[in-house]
Scaffold this motif. Structure first.
Motif, PDB file in Angstrom:
ATOM      1  N   GLN A 145       0.846  -1.183   0.000  1.00 56.12           N
ATOM      2  CA  GLN A 145       0.000   0.000   0.000  1.00 56.12           C
ATOM      3  C   GLN A 145       0.890   1.245   0.000  1.00 56.12           C
ATOM      4  OE1 GLN A 145      -2.540   0.472   3.496  1.00 56.12           O
ATOM      5  NE2 GLN A 145      -4.232   1.053   2.171  1.00 56.12           N
ATOM      6  N   ILE A 146       0.591   2.182  -0.894  1.00 64.72           N
ATOM      7  CA  ILE A 146       1.337   3.439  -0.966  1.00 64.72           C
ATOM      8  C   ILE A 146       0.382   4.587  -0.679  1.00 64.72           C
ATOM      9  CG2 ILE A 146       2.696   4.994  -2.414  1.00 64.72           C
ATOM     10  CD1 ILE A 146       3.657   2.624  -4.010  1.00 64.72           C
ATOM     11  N   ILE A 147       0.761   5.419   0.278  1.00 66.28           N
ATOM     12  CA  ILE A 147      -0.032   6.580   0.662  1.00 66.28           C
ATOM     13  C   ILE A 147       0.740   7.823   0.223  1.00 66.28           C
ATOM     14  CG2 ILE A 147      -1.106   7.827   2.573  1.00 66.28           C
ATOM     15  CD1 ILE A 147      -1.023   5.106   4.105  1.00 66.28           C
ATOM     16  N   TYR A 148       0.121   8.620  -0.622  1.00 65.82           N
ATOM     17  CA  TYR A 148       0.794   9.798  -1.184  1.00 65.82           C
ATOM     18  C   TYR A 148       0.491  11.028  -0.325  1.00 65.82           C
ATOM     19  CZ  TYR A 148       1.239   6.756  -5.279  1.00 65.82           C
ATOM     20  OH  TYR A 148       1.524   5.710  -6.135  1.00 65.82           O
ATOM     21  N   PHE A 149       1.332  11.249   0.666  1.00 73.51           N
ATOM     22  CA  PHE A 149       1.136  12.377   1.568  1.00 73.51           C
ATOM     23  C   PHE A 149       1.400  13.709   0.860  1.00 73.51           C
ATOM     24  CE2 PHE A 149       2.564   9.056   4.703  1.00 73.51           C
ATOM     25  CZ  PHE A 149       1.348   8.927   5.350  1.00 73.51           C
ATOM     26  N   THR A 150       0.818  14.766   1.394  1.00 72.12           N
ATOM     27  CA  THR A 150       1.154  16.106   0.932  1.00 72.12           C
ATOM     28  C   THR A 150       2.403  16.571   1.693  1.00 72.12           C
ATOM     29  OG1 THR A 150      -0.351  17.040   2.590  1.00 72.12           O
ATOM     30  CG2 THR A 150      -1.203  16.776   0.351  1.00 72.12           C
ATOM     31  N   PRO A 151       3.237  17.411   1.071  1.00 69.98           N
ATOM     32  CA  PRO A 151       4.437  17.895   1.757  1.00 69.98           C
ATOM     33  C   PRO A 151       4.147  18.621   3.073  1.00 69.98           C
ATOM     34  CG  PRO A 151       4.612  18.298  -0.586  1.00 69.98           C
ATOM     35  CD  PRO A 151       3.205  17.829  -0.341  1.00 69.98           C
ATOM     36  N   SER A 152       2.961  19.218   3.183  1.00 65.90           N
ATOM     37  CA  SER A 152       2.630  19.980   4.395  1.00 65.90           C
ATOM     38  C   SER A 152       2.355  19.082   5.599  1.00 65.90           C
ATOM     39  CB  SER A 152       1.408  20.869   4.133  1.00 65.90           C
ATOM     40  OG  SER A 152       0.265  20.090   3.836  1.00 65.90           O
ATOM     41  N   ILE A 153       2.119  17.804   5.391  1.00 64.22           N
ATOM     42  CA  ILE A 153       1.878  16.879   6.495  1.00 64.22           C
ATOM     43  C   ILE A 153       3.196  16.594   7.209  1.00 64.22           C
ATOM     44  CG2 ILE A 153       1.178  14.529   7.122  1.00 64.22           C
ATOM     45  CD1 ILE A 153      -0.803  14.584   4.832  1.00 64.22           C
ATOM     46  N   SER A 154       3.224  16.760   8.515  1.00 62.20           N
ATOM     47  CA  SER A 154       4.439  16.485   9.284  1.00 62.20           C
ATOM     48  C   SER A 154       4.696  14.981   9.339  1.00 62.20           C
ATOM     49  CB  SER A 154       4.303  17.017  10.713  1.00 62.20           C
ATOM     50  OG  SER A 154       3.312  16.289  11.427  1.00 62.20           O
ATOM     51  N   ASN A 155       5.931  14.616   9.586  1.00 62.47           N
ATOM     52  CA  ASN A 155       6.267  13.191   9.706  1.00 62.47           C
ATOM     53  C   ASN A 155       5.500  12.532  10.851  1.00 62.47           C
ATOM     54  OD1 ASN A 155       8.012  13.585   7.615  1.00 62.47           O
ATOM     55  ND2 ASN A 155       9.827  12.824   8.657  1.00 62.47           N
ATOM     56  N   GLU A 156       5.304  13.285  11.920  1.00 59.51           N
ATOM     57  CA  GLU A 156       4.570  12.751  13.072  1.00 59.51           C
ATOM     58  C   GLU A 156       3.120  12.440  12.692  1.00 59.51           C
ATOM     59  OE1 GLU A 156       3.647  13.877  17.754  1.00 59.51           O
ATOM     60  OE2 GLU A 156       4.304  15.444  16.370  1.00 59.51           O
ATOM     61  N   HIS A 157       2.491  13.392  11.999  1.00 63.33           N
ATOM     62  CA  HIS A 157       1.109  13.185  11.571  1.00 63.33           C
ATOM     63  C   HIS A 157       1.030  12.064  10.543  1.00 63.33           C
ATOM     64  CE1 HIS A 157      -2.816  14.984   9.735  1.00 63.33           C
ATOM     65  NE2 HIS A 157      -3.056  13.935  10.495  1.00 63.33           N
ATOM     66  N   ALA A 158       2.004  11.999   9.635  1.00 63.99           N
ATOM     67  CA  ALA A 158       2.032  10.943   8.623  1.00 63.99           C
ATOM     68  C   ALA A 158       2.115   9.569   9.275  1.00 63.99           C
ATOM     69  CB  ALA A 158       3.207  11.157   7.673  1.00 63.99           C
ATOM     70  N   THR A 159       2.933   9.459  10.307  1.00 58.60           N
ATOM     71  CA  THR A 159       3.075   8.184  11.022  1.00 58.60           C
ATOM     72  C   THR A 159       1.770   7.808  11.723  1.00 58.60           C
ATOM     73  OG1 THR A 159       5.442   8.555  11.372  1.00 58.60           O
ATOM     74  CG2 THR A 159       4.367   6.951  12.805  1.00 58.60           C
TER      75      THR A 159
END
Length: 222
Positions: free
Chosen positions: A182-196
């Motif tokens: 599964q690949i989730i395409y995050f936006t650059p504005s999302i922090s690594n903490e929120h992405a995790t």
């Protein structure tokens, strides 16, 4: 498992994706309880979209900007998340009979970002996320031969198979799939903490529905 190439790093220095690998999963017709939850969410979003424009969703607009930065016209080739929103706005249901696809689409709507899910047994490593060349193309799930030149594309040793626009038939998820990427395409504005945090929420629900376990889960940055 996935490498982001230098051409993306140059144009999108804060670009990041989420990668989850599942094993021993069981894909089936979407359970009635989950289908009911998806229908309720879809109807709520449709009601919201009656008075709210697509341009009012920051993540959808940020993905349009990403497309422009890599050379893709977002009006001609829409990010898959935006395509889902427009489909719901028109009153067209996105619910299928495939539990993995339905869960994927649910999270894509919830977070307003593209999601991709692929049959890991078909993929031949290494997997590379790049900006496609003019000869990069594949038979897509929408029944069209899609040229991936100037677009974000994931490729394995065989060739291109996925993107935040539409994925290929070659690596599609079916009820015979037992291992998935599964690949989730995050936006650059999302922090690594929120992405995790988002990764944890996605994998938890996916495992609750499909069983199995997570082999790997990580944020990959450019």
């Amino acid at each position: 498992m996935i490498k982001i190439t230098d051409d993306i790093k140059e144009k999108l220095p804060r670009f990041k994706i989420g990668v989850i690998e599942y094993d021993d999963i069981t894909i089936s017709e979407t359970p009635k309880m989950i289908k009911g939850r998806l229908q309720f969410f879809e109807q709520s979003l449709q009601f919201e979209l009656e008075t709210k424009a697509i341009s009012e969703y920051p993540s959808l607009m940020e993905w349009r900007t990403i497309f422009k930065q890599v050379g893709t016209d977002p009006s001609k080739y829409r990010p898959s998340s935006e395509a889902l929103y427009r489909r719901v706005k028109k009153g067209n249901s996105i619910i299928t009979d495939n539990s993995a696809i339905d869960i994927n689409n649910f999270f894509s709507l919830q977070y307003a970002i593209p999601f991709g899910i692929y049959n890991k047994d078909i993929i031949q490593e290494p997997v590379i996320l790049s900006i496609g060349g003019e000869d990069s193309q594949y038979d897509a799930l929408n029944g069209r031969l899609v040229n991936m030149g100037g677009k974000l594309v994931s490729s394995d040793a065989v060739g291109p198979f996925g993107s935040p626009i539409v994925d290929s038939k070659r690596t599609m998820i079916t009820t015979d799939t037992t291992r998935a990427l599964q690949i989730i395409y995050f936006t650059p504005s999302i922090s690594n903490e929120h992405a995790t945090e988002m990764l944890r929420a996605v994998e938890k629900m996916f495992i609750q529905v499909h069983g199995g376990h997570v082999i790997k889960s990580e944020v990959v940055e450019s």
